[in-house]
Scaffold this motif. Structure first.
Motif: not given
Length: 377
Positions: A245-246, A222-232, A236-240
């Protein structure tokens, strides 16, 4: 932060521009299709495609559904398990493929591609990486042990077998003769330059954030989801949420492209093989044909069995490697078709097209042989 995959991404886009341009030029200059061109060469060419597309479709169907499901599962946790999201995406693609005319399909794809491009490029600007280090990553080099990854990356930049479908989309736009070749070339260049910017931006975002967080895509499925967690964590959650969505827009646009484009290829393959002359009458709405719909069903339902395999990232890489095996075949047959009397002299290959097609074929042959040698040693 040196991005070692960057040269492969750039090379992939250059190669794909040449391959897609050659495919579109063949359709427009001859008034026939790539399948009919393969039939005019030898029966082994169409035979190879027939076997390959069935195997490839099974693997890709699972890959596309899994990739589309990952961001949905993250956006809506505890609603459904990942395989259920994947199945839903596959069925949605099936419905859109069999009910939508090309004009509707094109509009949907334009929206999805626009969303994915704006999101990823915006994120690349947001993370503001070390520009000199990124540029250093453009120096071509192939690290030890990275052949499979590189093959998957270059093979996956901007599609693999879907490039052979480009001529069908060109025809669906109403471009039916050689008078449209120059327009087609600009359409193709803009599409792949956009793809190249997207891929580079995705690599920049991934390397900047995952390296900073000491996370590697290869450490988890789930590496790309790890990226979403790092962004959060950082923004913050909006950017994640915007990233997810992208992510979905990118994955689902690829799914739709294959559900439509490769099914058009398969429908033409069946019609060509059934024709005694190898040149069947052009169907006005091939998406309504039984072979088209049968292949969409093949892409959707049998691969759902693979959704139960909890290895989504490895599945994506496997698709990239399998897809790359198509490239030498496509490059070689285009060289054959576009340098012979099958194409009017004005639209045959010039030296640059020949160089790029030869480079494309050799690139994938060398990488495949190198990997096989690694397995045998």
């Amino acid at each position: 932060m040196a991005l070692e995959p960057l040269p492969e991404a750039v090379d992939g886009c250059v190669v794909k521009i040449a391959l897609a341009e050659a495919t579109g030029r063949f359709h427009l200059a001859t008034g026939t299709t790539i399948i009919q061109g393969w039939r005019s060469l030898t029966r082994w060419a169409t035979g190879y495609f027939g076997v390959y597309v069935v195997v490839w479709g099974f693997v890709y169907g699972a890959t596309a559904m899994t990739a589309s499901a990952l961001p949905l599962a993250a956006l809506f946790p505890d609603v459904m398990p990942l395989p259920a999201w994947g199945a839903l995406c596959g069925v949605a693609g099936l419905v859109l493929a069999v009910t939508s005319r090309y004009a509707v399909f094109e509009k949907i794809m334009t929206v999805l591609i626009g969303v994915m491009f704006l999101v990823v490029v915006g994120l690349a600007v947001l993370v503001a990486p070390d520009v000199p280090a990124v540029l250093a990553g453009l120096v071509p080099r192939l690290p030890d042990g990275s052949v499979v990854y590189t093959l998957g990356l270059v093979g996956g930049v901007g599609g693999t077998i879907t490039m052979a479908a480009y001529g069908y989309w060109v025809n669906a736009k109403g471009w039916r003769d050689a008078g449209w070749v120059r327009v087609m070339r600009w359409d193709n260049r803009i599409a792949y330059v956009t793809t190249g910017v997207f891929v580079v931006a995705m690599l920049v975002v991934g390397a900047e954030l995952l390296n900073a967080a000491s996370i590697s895509l290869t450490q988890g499925d789930r590496g790309l989801l790890d990226l979403g967690e790092v962004l959060e964590d950082r923004f913050g959650p909006v950017v994640a949420t915007v990233f997810l969505v992208g992510f979905f827009a990118a994955a689902f646009s690829s799914l739709l492209g294959v559900w439509n484009g490769v099914s058009l290829l398969f429908a033409d393959f069946v019609a060509t093989m059934r024709s005694s002359t190898g040149s069947p009458a052009r169907a006005e709405h091939p998406e309504r044909s039984l072979p088209f719909r049968a292949f969409v069903l093949w892409l959707t339902f049998p691969p759902m069995l693979l959704l139960l395999v909890d290895q989504p990232f490895q599945l994506v890489l496997a698709y990239g490697v399998l897809g790359a095996l198509f490239m030498p075949f496509l490059a070689g047959t285009l060289l054959w078709l576009l340098n012979t009397g099958r194409v009017p002299r004005e639209w045959r290959n010039r030296w640059l097209s020949n160089v790029l097609l030869v480079a494309a074929g050799l690139l994938f042959v060398v990488l495949c042989v190198e990997q096989l040698r690694g397995y045998l040693s």
